[in-house]
Design an enzyme around this catalytic site. Structure first.
Site, short mmCIF file in Angstrom:
data_model
loop_
_atom_site.label_atom_id
_atom_site.label_comp_id
_atom_site.label_asym_id
_atom_site.label_seq_id
_atom_site.Cartn_x
_atom_site.Cartn_y
_atom_site.Cartn_z
N GLU A 140 26.99 79.51 71.69
CA GLU A 140 25.87 80.40 72.03
C GLU A 140 26.33 81.77 72.56
OE1 GLU A 140 22.54 80.40 71.57
OE2 GLU A 140 22.95 78.68 70.29
N HIS A 158 28.94 83.49 71.31
CA HIS A 158 29.11 84.27 70.08
C HIS A 158 27.74 84.62 69.47
CE1 HIS A 158 32.94 81.73 70.07
NE2 HIS A 158 33.41 82.95 70.08
N LYS A 207 32.52 88.05 79.02
CA LYS A 207 33.36 86.89 79.37
C LYS A 207 34.82 87.32 79.41
CE LYS A 207 34.79 82.51 79.35
NZ LYS A 207 35.82 82.42 78.40
N LEU A 223 32.25 78.70 66.87
CA LEU A 223 31.20 79.51 67.46
C LEU A 223 30.27 78.72 68.37
CD1 LEU A 223 30.34 81.56 64.24
CD2 LEU A 223 31.94 82.18 66.08
P1 AMP Z 1 36.62 84.54 70.91
O1 AMP Z 1 36.15 83.82 69.69
O2 AMP Z 1 36.87 83.66 72.07
O3 AMP Z 1 37.73 85.52 70.63
O4 AMP Z 1 35.39 85.44 71.37
C1 AMP Z 1 34.79 86.35 70.49
C2 AMP Z 1 33.81 87.20 71.24
O5 AMP Z 1 32.84 86.36 71.85
C3 AMP Z 1 34.48 87.99 72.39
O6 AMP Z 1 33.90 89.29 72.45
C4 AMP Z 1 34.12 87.18 73.60
O7 AMP Z 1 34.08 87.94 74.80
C5 AMP Z 1 32.73 86.68 73.23
N1 AMP Z 1 32.39 85.52 74.04
C6 AMP Z 1 33.12 84.39 74.19
N2 AMP Z 1 32.51 83.56 75.08
C7 AMP Z 1 31.40 84.20 75.50
C8 AMP Z 1 30.37 83.89 76.43
N3 AMP Z 1 30.35 82.75 77.11
N4 AMP Z 1 29.37 84.79 76.60
C9 AMP Z 1 29.38 85.97 75.92
N5 AMP Z 1 30.31 86.33 75.04
C10 AMP Z 1 31.32 85.46 74.83
#
Ligand code: AMP
Length: 298
Positions: free
Chosen positions: A39, A41, A153, A37
């Site tokens: 910022e 997340h 993202k 995780l």
């Molecule tokens: P992940 O763990 O990569 O599957 O991401 C989980 C959630 O966090 C997803 O909804 C992503 O779009 C969101 N997320 C990942 N990186 C970012 C970011 N830089 N800004 C905002 N949300 C993010």
């Protein structure tokens, strides 16, 4: 904060918490993640905490959304640190299932959202979105959230999941959340840890190219999609190690292609979406060019 690893325990904890809150309608907010995780997340957890009564975070690296040559095995994991981040953001329940818990046997049912999954990451990562929609549908059935928070993202993911929820009448509202970036513009991603320091500094061409697109869209609203695409591509190509997977400009959330000759002024909102490799690491980023709504103050 409670950590649970089985579906049964998760359901009983949510039911128990609902009973404890004396309100006619207790809402559940859900933030699905693959962990490690950051910022980005945390911003989803903050929105969930502000908007809903019970916040559930899931951490699950979903094998069925990875291709055979992708980084499922090596995907970064750090449960202890993740739990500290979740605790700080006021999460109520963290759900960390094993692969066996989620897939006691290989799933025979998959969800496919046609029309939105063929382009962009769907083209470069065949089967990826079927894996995402299937696991998110399973998680929605397990958690039964009222609101689910996803980062822009992964803009295509937001479009695909919103379509799935609408098509299948799932009783959950998808809440898209803004992209969180480092101070120098790099979009936060769990995969940024793979980058060497040289690759990391070169990767700044992504956010730089998107800022150029934003600037051009404001200064020259009659710019064509083709010109905009060239501008973005040229900026990325200034980085010697960048290998472009795609630079696409599509409508959002419909994700339909727009003709290169078309002017930005003639279109509703479009998204500039990028996937670029730096060494072995494939990064994605995007920016939505939103129309300035003219408000008349009469
Ligand atoms: P992940 O763990 O990569 O599957 O991401 C989980 C959630 O966090 C997803 O909804 C992503 O779009 C969101 N997320 C990942 N990186 C970012 C970011 N830089 N800004 C905002 N949300 C993010």
């Amino acid at each position: 904060m409670i950590t649970v690893r089985t579906i049964q325990e998760l359901r009983s904890q949510i039911a128990g918490m609902k009973k404890q809150i004396s309100k006619p309608e207790v809402t559940v907010g859900f933030v699905p993640t693959m962990g490690y995780l950051h910022e980005g997340h945390a911003s989803l957890m903050k929105q969930a905490r502000n908007k809903t009564d019970i916040v559930v975070l899931s951490i699950f690296v979903n094998p069925i959304q990875f291709g055979p040559n992708e980084d499922f095995e090596s995907y970064p994991r750090d449960e202890k640190r993740d739990l500290a981040v979740a605790e700080k953001e006021g999460v109520d329940i963290v759900f960390i299932p094993s692969v066996k818990e989620m897939y006691p046997q290989p799933t025979k049912t998959t969800i496919k959202v046609a029309g939105l999954t063929e382009r962009l990451c769907g083209a470069s990562r065949p089967g990826h979105f079927d894996g995402v929609t299937t696991v998110v549908a399973k998680l929605f059935n397990i958690v039964q959230p009222d609101f689910a928070f996803f980062g822009m993202k992964d803009a295509q993911q937001v479009a695909v999941l919103s379509q799935m929820v609408a098509d299948l009448n799932m009783p959950v509202t998808i809440v898209p959340c803004p992209i969180m970036r480092e101070d120098d513009g790099l979009a936060l991603s769990s995969r940024n840890v793979y980058l060497s320091s040289e690759e990391r500094s070169q990767a700044l061409c992504l956010s730089r190219s998107l800022s150029l697109a934003e600037k051009a869209s404001k200064e020259r609203p009659d710019i064509t999609i083709g010109e905009l695409r060239s501008l973005v591509t040229a900026e990325i190509k200034k980085s010697p190690v960048a290998v472009i997977d795609y630079v696409e400009i599509l409508t959002f959330p419909g994700l339909q292609p727009v003709h290169e000759e078309q002017k930005l002024t003639d279109l509703e909102d479009v998204i500039v979406a990028l996937a670029v490799k730096f060494g072995k690491t494939r990064l994605i980023d995007n920016h939505r060019l939103q129309k300035v709504k003219v408000v008349s103050h009469v």
